[in-house]
Design a protein around this motif. Structure first.
Motif, short mmCIF file in Angstrom:
data_model
loop_
_atom_site.label_atom_id
_atom_site.label_comp_id
_atom_site.label_asym_id
_atom_site.label_seq_id
_atom_site.Cartn_x
_atom_site.Cartn_y
_atom_site.Cartn_z
N ALA A 1 0.84 -1.21 0.00
CA ALA A 1 0.00 0.00 0.00
C ALA A 1 0.87 1.26 0.00
O ALA A 1 0.54 2.25 -0.67
CB ALA A 1 -0.92 -0.01 1.22
N LYS A 2 1.97 1.24 0.74
CA LYS A 2 2.87 2.39 0.75
C LYS A 2 3.49 2.61 -0.63
O LYS A 2 3.66 3.73 -1.08
CB LYS A 2 3.97 2.19 1.79
CG LYS A 2 3.49 2.29 3.23
CD LYS A 2 4.64 2.05 4.20
CE LYS A 2 4.18 2.13 5.64
NZ LYS A 2 5.29 1.85 6.59
N ARG A 3 3.82 1.50 -1.29
CA ARG A 3 4.36 1.61 -2.65
C ARG A 3 3.32 2.21 -3.59
O ARG A 3 3.63 3.07 -4.42
CB ARG A 3 4.79 0.22 -3.13
CG ARG A 3 5.26 0.15 -4.57
CD ARG A 3 6.51 0.96 -4.82
NE ARG A 3 7.03 0.72 -6.17
CZ ARG A 3 7.99 1.43 -6.73
NH1 ARG A 3 8.57 2.42 -6.05
NH2 ARG A 3 8.41 1.16 -7.95
N ALA A 4 2.08 1.76 -3.46
CA ALA A 4 1.01 2.33 -4.29
C ALA A 4 0.85 3.82 -4.01
O ALA A 4 0.60 4.61 -4.93
CB ALA A 4 -0.30 1.59 -4.02
N LEU A 5 0.98 4.22 -2.75
CA LEU A 5 0.88 5.63 -2.38
C LEU A 5 1.99 6.44 -3.06
O LEU A 5 1.75 7.55 -3.55
CB LEU A 5 0.98 5.76 -0.86
CG LEU A 5 0.19 6.87 -0.18
CD1 LEU A 5 -1.30 6.62 -0.34
CD2 LEU A 5 0.54 6.94 1.30
N GLU A 6 3.18 5.88 -3.09
CA GLU A 6 4.32 6.55 -3.73
C GLU A 6 4.08 6.72 -5.23
O GLU A 6 4.33 7.79 -5.80
CB GLU A 6 5.59 5.74 -3.48
CG GLU A 6 6.84 6.32 -4.11
CD GLU A 6 8.07 5.47 -3.84
OE1 GLU A 6 9.09 5.67 -4.53
OE2 GLU A 6 8.01 4.59 -2.95
N ILE A 7 3.59 5.67 -5.86
CA ILE A 7 3.30 5.74 -7.30
C ILE A 7 2.20 6.76 -7.58
O ILE A 7 2.28 7.55 -8.53
CB ILE A 7 2.91 4.34 -7.83
CG1 ILE A 7 4.09 3.37 -7.72
CG2 ILE A 7 2.43 4.42 -9.28
CD1 ILE A 7 3.73 1.92 -8.00
N ALA A 8 1.16 6.75 -6.74
CA ALA A 8 0.05 7.70 -6.92
C ALA A 8 0.55 9.14 -6.82
O ALA A 8 0.16 10.00 -7.61
CB ALA A 8 -1.02 7.44 -5.88
#
Length: 494
Positions: free
Chosen positions: A198-205
């Motif tokens: 989820a943190k990785r997805a937040l970074e990509i977003a």
């Protein structure tokens, strides 16, 4: 005697010039207000009468006609109190007419003659700048209007001060913008234990401006993650900050200094259609516009009304929202990053390792069906956020902090802007194909996945955008197989 005073009516985000014409002529004492006023404007008669009397100024015992021109434009709000009062004094010779001509005026009057702030001061200043006018406003509104460079703004505390200034009996210092409040301390990603995906997805977003949907049980950390996203985004430029400040000012939100940080809006799921999208007799900005250049967080996503959710589809694509009414059709900016959070089922425990789900399969299907396919298709990233057990929380690594992740996001965003002038999430059509730069193996993987996962053309493009952002975060020029594979991992079907 006739007096004319310049003012403005807020029409969406624009300050439309209004001429307040005041005629005082012999006859039986009467007061007529014309020019399509709303109830608040009509009530200005009593506020103005009491304010003039209590401030020690004469109220004409004659026939008074006040016209707000142009007559076909609906006028609303209390900002016409000050121009009407000064127009009455000018028509009686108390204030020189020539002293009023360089100024545009707005302000609400208290019954004791004090001046109260009005909404939209930044927009009024932009209107005055376009006309080459000076502004005379209540002191608090003047500080807000002074954020606009190139316009002279003066603030008065009372009607007496305003009259003394116009008559040359008292000097008023040109207003200066209020000091912006200290930046809020950044919320740290370290506070969220585990949830690496989820943190990785937040970074990509954050890097590519990609819309994100998080699905997980209650207490899994979805809201904590969403509230940390604005601190990963790049700061607003001055032009963007003024644009955002203008929207907040028009909506009547308190403005102290330019809004330099990306806004974060989190309306409750009971918000009305008009509250979310914008509305009113004369439409005002809604939550989607207040989140412009920032984050709109919708928690308990399926609980929002179907009408409100479906209305998000157009601004998600176009970056603007158009609100049509019988009297007006207005367009507001709405380029926001949508982050939504939802439970996997009505009870919230589907797939949880410890707590059993009590929902029937039919109830689960109905719950997921509250979000339409076309709306779900507009999310670039869909990620599961599982609830961690107490043992997993205790041994979960701390992970990277907000600053380290933000540095990568800023570097990736700089690459995007240098290459194509916009974040990857806003690329489409030929520009997306030109800048994606897929390697042959990556192209083959994407095409095979599109067949197997039955990706729509929109979903195909969204995978391509996310893969381009993953490559940018790693500093790579070409999009490879690994980048496409990671992007495909975020195409979760509900």
């Amino acid at each position: 005697m006739l007096a004319q005073v310049r003012s403005y009516a807020l029409f969406g985000l624009d300050a439309v010039p209004v001429t307040v014409e005041v005629d005082v002529s012999p006859g039986l004492p009467s007061y007529a207000l014309v020019g399509l006023p709303d109830k608040a404007v009509e009530e200005s008669r009593e506020r103005v009468r009491a304010a003039l009397k209590n401030a020690g100024f004469p109220y004409p015992q004659a026939r008074v006609v006040v016209n707000l021109a142009p007559a076909e434009l609906r006028k609303e709000g209390s900002q016409f109190d000050l121009p009407i009062a000064l127009g009455l004094l000018a028509a009686q010779g108390v204030v020189p007419l020539e002293a009023l001509s360089p100024f545009a005026l707005a302000g609400e009057l208290g019954l004791d003659g004090s001046l109260r702030p009005v909404p939209g001061a930044v927009n009024l200043a932009l209107g005055a700048l376009a006309e080459g006018k000076k502004l005379l406003l209540p002191l608090e509104s003047a500080k807000e209007a002074a954020l606009v460079e190139g316009v002279e703004v003066y603030g008065a505390r009372s009607l007496q001060e305003a009259v003394a200034f116009l008559k040359g009996e008292e000097a008023l210092a040109e207003a200066r913008p209020e000091e912006a409040p200290e930046a809020v301390e950044a919320l740290d990603l370290r506070d969220v234990k585990g949830q690496a995906k989820a943190k990785r997805a937040l970074e990509i977003a954050a890097a590519g401006f990609h819309h994100l949907l998080m699905v997980g049980s209650p207490g899994s950390g979805k809201t904590m993650l969403a509230r940390r996203l604005p601190f990963l985004l790049p700061p607003l430029s001055r032009e963007e900050a003024l644009e955002v400040t203008r929207i907040h000012s028009a909506a009547g939100k308190p403005v102290r200094g330019l809004v330099k940080a990306p806004p974060f809006r989190a309306p409750h799921h009971t918000v009305s259609y008009a509250g979310l999208i914008g509305g009113g007799a004369i439409p005002k900005p809604g939550e989607v516009s207040l989140a412009h250049r920032g984050v709109l967080f919708l928690d308990e996503f399926p609980e929002f009304s179907r009408e409100a959710l479906e209305a998000l589809r157009q601004p998600l694509e176009d970056g603007v929202v158009t609100v049509a009414r019988a009297r007006a059709s207005l367009t507001f900016p709405a380029r926001f990053l949508l982050v939504a959070a939802m439970n996997p089922c009505p009870c919230g425990w589907h797939g949880d390792p410890e707590r059993p789900c009590t929902c029937t399969p039919a109830a689960q299907r109905r719950y997921a069906a509250r979000i339409s396919g076309p709306l779900l298709d507009r999310f670039d990233l869909v990620v599961e956020v599982p609830r961690l057990t107490p043992e997993e929380l205790a041994r979960a690594p701390e992970g990277e902090g907000t600053e380290a992740v933000r540095e990568r996001v800023l570097r990736a965003r700089e690459r995007m802007l240098a290459r194509q002038g916009r974040p990857n999430g806003l690329l489409s059509g030929r520009a997306l194909r030109e800048h994606a730069r897929l390697t042959p193996p990556a192209q083959a993987l994407l095409q095979e996945a599109a067949k197997r996962m039955l990706l729509s053309a929109r979903s195909y493009d969204r995978v391509l955008r996310v893969a381009r952002t993953v490559a940018d975060l790693l500093g790579e020029e070409r999009v490879g197989e690994a980048h496409v594979a990671e992007a495909l991992a975020y195409r979760r079907a509900l």
